[in-house]
Design a protein around this motif. Structure first.
Motif, short mmCIF file in Angstrom:
data_model
loop_
_atom_site.label_atom_id
_atom_site.label_comp_id
_atom_site.label_asym_id
_atom_site.label_seq_id
_atom_site.Cartn_x
_atom_site.Cartn_y
_atom_site.Cartn_z
N GLY A 16 -11.28 51.15 7.89
CA GLY A 16 -11.68 51.28 6.93
C GLY A 16 -11.30 52.22 5.86
O GLY A 16 -11.07 53.28 6.05
N ILE A 17 -11.66 51.95 4.14
CA ILE A 17 -11.44 51.98 2.95
C ILE A 17 -12.25 54.03 3.39
O ILE A 17 -13.02 53.61 3.28
CB ILE A 17 -11.15 51.42 2.16
CG1 ILE A 17 -10.82 52.72 0.79
CG2 ILE A 17 -12.28 50.51 1.67
CD1 ILE A 17 -10.73 51.43 -0.66
N GLY A 18 -11.49 54.67 3.19
CA GLY A 18 -11.74 56.33 2.91
C GLY A 18 -12.43 56.55 4.57
O GLY A 18 -13.11 57.43 4.59
N SER A 19 -11.84 55.75 5.13
CA SER A 19 -12.47 56.55 7.12
C SER A 19 -11.97 57.10 7.52
O SER A 19 -11.92 58.56 8.13
CB SER A 19 -12.11 55.18 7.61
OG SER A 19 -10.60 54.74 8.10
N GLY A 20 -10.72 57.98 6.66
CA GLY A 20 -9.89 59.32 7.20
C GLY A 20 -8.25 58.84 7.99
O GLY A 20 -8.17 59.72 8.35
N LYS A 21 -7.91 57.42 7.81
CA LYS A 21 -6.35 57.43 8.84
C LYS A 21 -6.00 58.46 8.39
O LYS A 21 -5.25 58.97 9.04
CB LYS A 21 -6.49 56.18 7.98
CG LYS A 21 -6.89 54.46 8.61
CD LYS A 21 -6.46 53.48 8.37
CE LYS A 21 -6.30 53.60 6.77
NZ LYS A 21 -8.25 53.50 5.41
N THR A 22 -5.46 58.57 7.22
CA THR A 22 -4.41 59.49 6.35
C THR A 22 -4.19 61.00 7.14
O THR A 22 -3.70 61.35 7.37
CB THR A 22 -4.04 59.65 4.72
OG1 THR A 22 -4.35 57.79 5.10
CG2 THR A 22 -2.68 60.24 4.58
N GLU A 56 0.34 53.90 10.72
CA GLU A 56 -0.81 53.36 10.20
C GLU A 56 -1.18 52.13 9.04
O GLU A 56 -0.28 52.06 7.96
CB GLU A 56 -1.20 54.77 8.79
CG GLU A 56 -2.14 55.09 8.66
CD GLU A 56 -2.33 54.82 7.00
OE1 GLU A 56 -1.61 54.50 6.46
OE2 GLU A 56 -3.60 56.03 6.57
N ARG A 79 -11.94 61.21 -4.49
CA ARG A 79 -10.17 60.57 -3.53
C ARG A 79 -10.02 59.80 -5.69
O ARG A 79 -8.67 60.43 -5.75
CB ARG A 79 -10.36 60.46 -3.13
CG ARG A 79 -8.48 60.69 -2.51
CD ARG A 79 -8.31 59.26 -1.34
NE ARG A 79 -8.46 57.75 -1.27
CZ ARG A 79 -8.45 57.26 -0.76
NH1 ARG A 79 -7.96 57.55 0.37
NH2 ARG A 79 -8.83 55.42 -0.67
N ASN A 119 -15.16 60.38 12.25
CA ASN A 119 -15.07 60.98 11.00
C ASN A 119 -15.92 60.23 9.72
O ASN A 119 -16.02 60.65 8.74
CB ASN A 119 -13.66 60.48 10.01
CG ASN A 119 -13.19 61.56 9.20
OD1 ASN A 119 -13.90 62.53 9.45
ND2 ASN A 119 -12.83 61.20 8.05
N LEU A 152 -12.74 66.24 13.77
CA LEU A 152 -11.42 65.66 14.31
C LEU A 152 -10.38 66.42 14.83
O LEU A 152 -10.00 64.83 15.75
CB LEU A 152 -11.16 65.68 12.67
CG LEU A 152 -11.71 64.54 11.64
CD1 LEU A 152 -11.25 64.32 10.65
CD2 LEU A 152 -11.69 62.82 12.65
P1 ATP Z 1 -7.16 54.69 2.88
O1 ATP Z 1 -8.00 52.77 4.03
O2 ATP Z 1 -8.17 54.04 1.24
O3 ATP Z 1 -6.04 54.54 2.28
P2 ATP Z 1 -8.27 56.40 4.29
O4 ATP Z 1 -8.56 56.05 5.63
O5 ATP Z 1 -6.39 57.34 4.87
O6 ATP Z 1 -8.13 55.59 2.88
P3 ATP Z 1 -8.11 59.51 4.01
O7 ATP Z 1 -7.48 59.68 2.77
O8 ATP Z 1 -7.50 60.05 5.11
O9 ATP Z 1 -9.05 58.20 4.56
O10 ATP Z 1 -9.66 59.93 3.71
C1 ATP Z 1 -10.19 60.03 1.93
C2 ATP Z 1 -10.56 61.15 1.22
O11 ATP Z 1 -11.71 61.10 2.39
C3 ATP Z 1 -9.93 62.12 1.36
O12 ATP Z 1 -9.94 62.49 0.00
C4 ATP Z 1 -10.67 62.39 2.07
O13 ATP Z 1 -9.38 64.46 2.10
C5 ATP Z 1 -11.44 63.21 2.66
N1 ATP Z 1 -12.12 63.87 4.00
C6 ATP Z 1 -11.09 62.54 5.01
N2 ATP Z 1 -12.18 63.06 6.19
C7 ATP Z 1 -12.63 64.13 5.51
C8 ATP Z 1 -13.49 65.02 6.33
N3 ATP Z 1 -14.10 64.91 7.64
N4 ATP Z 1 -13.99 66.14 5.83
C9 ATP Z 1 -14.40 65.89 4.40
N5 ATP Z 1 -13.10 65.50 3.87
C10 ATP Z 1 -12.27 63.78 4.18
#
Ligand code: ATP
Length: 212
Positions: A22-28, A124, A157, A188, A194
Protein backbone atom coordinates in the motif's frame (compact mmCIF):
# COMPACT_ATOMS: atom_id res chain seq x y z
CA UNK A 1 19.03 -29.81 -13.41
CA UNK A 2 20.97 -30.88 -16.56
CA UNK A 3 22.26 -34.42 -17.23
CA UNK A 4 25.74 -33.72 -15.85
CA UNK A 5 24.26 -32.31 -12.69
CA UNK A 6 24.77 -28.61 -13.47
CA UNK A 7 21.91 -26.28 -12.79
CA UNK A 8 20.26 -24.85 -15.87
CA UNK A 9 19.09 -21.72 -14.07
CA UNK A 10 22.27 -19.83 -15.01
CA UNK A 11 21.39 -19.70 -18.71
CA UNK A 12 17.68 -19.08 -18.22
CA UNK A 13 16.18 -15.59 -18.18
CA UNK A 14 16.26 -14.07 -14.69
CA UNK A 15 13.33 -14.79 -12.45
CA UNK A 16 10.85 -11.88 -12.59
CA UNK A 17 9.80 -10.74 -9.15
CA UNK A 18 7.22 -8.08 -8.33
CA UNK A 19 7.18 -5.95 -5.20
CA UNK A 20 4.09 -4.12 -4.04
CA UNK A 21 2.36 -2.79 -0.95
CA UNK A 22 0.00 0.00 0.00
CA UNK A 23 0.89 3.66 -0.24
CA UNK A 24 3.63 4.50 2.24
CA UNK A 25 4.23 0.86 3.17
CA UNK A 26 7.92 1.27 2.31
CA UNK A 27 8.25 -0.38 -1.13
CA UNK A 28 10.86 2.10 -2.34
CA UNK A 29 12.76 1.90 0.95
CA UNK A 30 12.86 -1.91 0.67
CA UNK A 31 13.88 -1.73 -3.02
CA UNK A 32 16.85 0.47 -2.13
CA UNK A 33 18.11 -2.38 0.05
CA UNK A 34 17.71 -4.87 -2.83
CA UNK A 35 19.65 -2.42 -5.02
CA UNK A 36 22.50 -2.57 -2.50
CA UNK A 37 22.53 -6.32 -3.20
CA UNK A 38 22.95 -5.44 -6.91
CA UNK A 39 19.45 -6.51 -7.86
CA UNK A 40 18.06 -4.37 -10.71
CA UNK A 41 14.82 -2.63 -9.79
CA UNK A 42 12.27 -1.27 -12.27
CA UNK A 43 10.20 1.47 -10.60
CA UNK A 44 7.01 1.17 -12.67
CA UNK A 45 5.12 4.17 -11.29
CA UNK A 46 8.09 6.46 -11.72
CA UNK A 47 8.78 5.13 -15.24
CA UNK A 48 5.12 5.60 -16.20
CA UNK A 49 5.44 9.25 -15.19
CA UNK A 50 8.59 9.65 -17.33
CA UNK A 51 7.02 7.89 -20.32
CA UNK A 52 3.95 10.12 -20.14
CA UNK A 53 6.27 13.05 -20.88
CA UNK A 54 8.99 11.48 -23.02
CA UNK A 55 7.33 8.77 -25.14
CA UNK A 56 6.11 10.73 -28.19
CA UNK A 57 3.47 8.20 -29.27
CA UNK A 58 2.07 8.00 -25.75
CA UNK A 59 2.02 11.80 -25.40
CA UNK A 60 -0.02 12.05 -28.63
CA UNK A 61 -2.55 9.50 -27.32
CA UNK A 62 -2.89 11.36 -24.03
CA UNK A 63 -3.46 14.64 -25.90
CA UNK A 64 -6.15 12.98 -28.01
CA UNK A 65 -7.87 11.78 -24.85
CA UNK A 66 -7.53 14.92 -22.69
CA UNK A 67 -6.76 17.73 -25.13
CA UNK A 68 -3.65 19.95 -25.41
CA UNK A 69 -4.38 21.30 -21.90
CA UNK A 70 -3.06 18.01 -20.54
CA UNK A 71 0.46 19.38 -21.02
CA UNK A 72 2.15 22.60 -19.95
CA UNK A 73 4.02 24.63 -22.53
CA UNK A 74 7.33 23.14 -21.44
CA UNK A 75 6.03 19.67 -22.32
CA UNK A 76 5.51 18.42 -18.78
CA UNK A 77 2.28 16.71 -17.89
CA UNK A 78 -0.38 18.65 -15.98
CA UNK A 79 -1.02 15.87 -13.49
CA UNK A 80 -3.50 17.94 -11.50
CA UNK A 81 -5.63 18.61 -14.60
CA UNK A 82 -5.70 14.94 -15.56
CA UNK A 83 -6.14 13.84 -11.95
CA UNK A 84 -9.22 16.05 -11.54
CA UNK A 85 -10.81 14.59 -14.67
CA UNK A 86 -10.16 10.90 -13.98
CA UNK A 87 -11.15 11.30 -10.33
CA UNK A 88 -14.74 11.86 -11.47
CA UNK A 89 -14.74 9.90 -14.71
CA UNK A 90 -13.97 6.21 -14.26
CA UNK A 91 -14.26 5.23 -17.96
CA UNK A 92 -11.72 7.94 -18.78
CA UNK A 93 -9.39 6.57 -16.10
CA UNK A 94 -9.73 3.15 -17.69
CA UNK A 95 -8.93 4.57 -21.12
CA UNK A 96 -5.89 6.34 -19.70
CA UNK A 97 -4.71 3.08 -18.12
CA UNK A 98 -5.33 1.21 -21.37
CA UNK A 99 -2.86 3.47 -23.18
CA UNK A 100 -0.28 3.85 -20.41
CA UNK A 101 -0.05 0.18 -19.43
CA UNK A 102 1.05 -1.11 -22.87
CA UNK A 103 3.72 1.63 -23.03
CA UNK A 104 5.04 0.59 -19.62
CA UNK A 105 4.85 -3.07 -20.66
CA UNK A 106 7.05 -2.41 -23.71
CA UNK A 107 9.45 -0.33 -21.63
CA UNK A 108 9.76 -3.04 -18.99
CA UNK A 109 10.48 -5.64 -21.69
CA UNK A 110 13.30 -3.47 -23.09
CA UNK A 111 14.61 -3.01 -19.54
CA UNK A 112 14.62 -6.78 -18.94
CA UNK A 113 16.75 -7.29 -22.03
CA UNK A 114 19.42 -5.13 -20.39
CA UNK A 115 19.49 -7.24 -17.24
CA UNK A 116 19.77 -10.77 -18.54
CA UNK A 117 22.72 -11.53 -16.26
CA UNK A 118 20.95 -10.62 -13.02
CA UNK A 119 20.00 -13.51 -10.71
CA UNK A 120 16.50 -12.03 -10.62
CA UNK A 121 14.85 -8.68 -11.28
CA UNK A 122 12.39 -6.64 -9.24
CA UNK A 123 9.46 -4.64 -10.58
CA UNK A 124 8.07 -2.20 -8.03
CA UNK A 125 4.50 -0.96 -8.47
CA UNK A 126 1.84 0.24 -6.05
CA UNK A 127 -1.02 -1.32 -8.02
CA UNK A 128 0.62 -4.57 -9.10
CA UNK A 129 -2.41 -6.67 -8.18
CA UNK A 130 -5.08 -4.09 -9.02
CA UNK A 131 -3.67 -3.60 -12.55
CA UNK A 132 -3.31 -7.35 -13.19
CA UNK A 133 0.38 -6.94 -14.06
CA UNK A 134 1.32 -9.43 -11.33
CA UNK A 135 0.29 -12.14 -13.80
CA UNK A 136 3.48 -11.49 -15.80
CA UNK A 137 5.64 -12.01 -12.73
CA UNK A 138 6.85 -15.26 -11.23
CA UNK A 139 7.07 -14.30 -7.56
CA UNK A 140 5.55 -11.46 -5.57
CA UNK A 141 6.75 -9.65 -2.46
CA UNK A 142 4.25 -7.58 -0.47
CA UNK A 143 5.55 -4.92 1.90
CA UNK A 144 3.22 -4.49 4.85
CA UNK A 145 2.95 -1.64 7.35
CA UNK A 146 0.00 -0.80 9.62
CA UNK A 147 -2.33 1.87 8.21
CA UNK A 148 -1.67 4.43 10.97
CA UNK A 149 2.09 4.30 10.36
CA UNK A 150 1.60 4.59 6.59
CA UNK A 151 -0.57 7.68 7.01
CA UNK A 152 2.00 9.33 9.29
CA UNK A 153 4.89 8.51 6.93
CA UNK A 154 3.13 9.82 3.81
CA UNK A 155 1.92 13.00 5.57
CA UNK A 156 5.53 13.67 6.53
CA UNK A 157 6.97 12.73 3.13
CA UNK A 158 4.46 14.51 0.86
CA UNK A 159 3.14 17.26 3.15
CA UNK A 160 -0.46 16.09 2.68
CA UNK A 161 -3.36 15.67 5.10
CA UNK A 162 -4.38 12.37 6.66
CA UNK A 163 -7.67 12.62 4.75
CA UNK A 164 -5.81 12.73 1.43
CA UNK A 165 -3.75 9.67 2.32
CA UNK A 166 -6.86 7.82 3.51
CA UNK A 167 -8.68 8.51 0.25
CA UNK A 168 -5.72 7.08 -1.70
CA UNK A 169 -5.66 4.03 0.60
CA UNK A 170 -9.33 3.40 -0.14
CA UNK A 171 -8.56 3.10 -3.87
CA UNK A 172 -6.11 0.25 -3.25
CA UNK A 173 -6.76 -3.37 -2.40
CA UNK A 174 -6.71 -4.18 1.33
CA UNK A 175 -3.36 -5.38 2.67
CA UNK A 176 -4.82 -8.73 3.71
CA UNK A 177 -5.66 -9.55 0.09
CA UNK A 178 -2.19 -8.51 -1.09
CA UNK A 179 -0.50 -10.57 1.59
CA UNK A 180 -2.62 -13.60 0.76
CA UNK A 181 -1.49 -13.50 -2.87
CA UNK A 182 2.17 -12.79 -2.06
CA UNK A 183 4.96 -15.35 -1.99
CA UNK A 184 6.89 -13.25 0.54
CA UNK A 185 5.78 -10.61 3.04
CA UNK A 186 8.18 -7.99 4.44
CA UNK A 187 6.89 -6.25 7.55
CA UNK A 188 7.87 -2.57 7.82
CA UNK A 189 6.18 -1.58 11.06
CA UNK A 190 9.16 0.28 12.51
CA UNK A 191 9.77 -2.58 14.98
CA UNK A 192 11.03 -5.39 12.79
CA UNK A 193 14.33 -4.66 11.07
CA UNK A 194 14.16 -4.48 7.28
CA UNK A 195 17.67 -5.62 6.31
CA UNK A 196 17.47 -9.15 7.80
CA UNK A 197 14.04 -9.64 6.20
CA UNK A 198 15.33 -8.52 2.80
CA UNK A 199 18.36 -10.80 3.12
CA UNK A 200 16.08 -13.74 3.91
CA UNK A 201 13.91 -13.12 0.82
CA UNK A 202 17.04 -12.52 -1.30
CA UNK A 203 18.46 -15.89 -0.18
CA UNK A 204 15.22 -17.67 -1.07
CA UNK A 205 15.04 -16.00 -4.49
CA UNK A 206 18.66 -16.88 -5.28
CA UNK A 207 17.93 -20.50 -4.35
CA UNK A 208 14.81 -20.52 -6.54
CA UNK A 209 16.74 -19.05 -9.45
CA UNK A 210 19.45 -21.71 -9.14
CA UNK A 211 16.92 -24.51 -9.13
CA UNK A 212 14.89 -23.05 -12.06
P1 ATP B 1 4.37 5.06 -2.24
O1 ATP B 1 3.40 3.96 -2.47
O2 ATP B 1 3.70 6.32 -1.84
O3 ATP B 1 5.35 5.25 -3.38
P2 ATP B 1 6.28 3.49 -0.72
O4 ATP B 1 5.56 2.26 -0.37
O5 ATP B 1 7.30 3.41 -1.82
O6 ATP B 1 5.28 4.69 -0.96
P3 ATP B 1 8.36 4.70 0.84
O7 ATP B 1 8.45 5.93 0.00
O8 ATP B 1 9.48 3.72 0.77
O9 ATP B 1 6.97 3.97 0.62
O10 ATP B 1 8.19 5.10 2.38
C1 ATP B 1 7.28 6.11 2.76
C2 ATP B 1 7.97 7.09 3.70
O11 ATP B 1 8.22 6.43 4.93
C3 ATP B 1 9.32 7.58 3.17
O12 ATP B 1 9.49 8.91 3.54
C4 ATP B 1 10.33 6.67 3.90
O13 ATP B 1 11.55 7.31 4.08
C5 ATP B 1 9.61 6.42 5.22
N1 ATP B 1 9.92 5.08 5.77
C6 ATP B 1 9.76 3.90 5.13
N2 ATP B 1 10.12 2.89 5.94
C7 ATP B 1 10.52 3.44 7.11
C8 ATP B 1 10.99 2.91 8.35
N3 ATP B 1 11.13 1.60 8.54
N4 ATP B 1 11.29 3.77 9.32
C9 ATP B 1 11.14 5.11 9.14
N5 ATP B 1 10.69 5.67 8.00
C10 ATP B 1 10.38 4.85 6.99
Amino acid sequence: MSKNGETTGKNAAPLRVGITGGIGSGKTTVCRIFEQLEIPVYYADERARVLMTEDGALVEKIKRLFGQQAYFEDGTLDRKYIGNIVFQDKPKLERLNSIVHPAVFEDVERWHQKHLNAPYTLKEAALLFESGSYKNLEKIITVFAPTGIRIERVMLRDGVTSREVESRILKQWPDEKKMELADFVIVNDGKRLLVPQVLEVHKSLLALNRSA
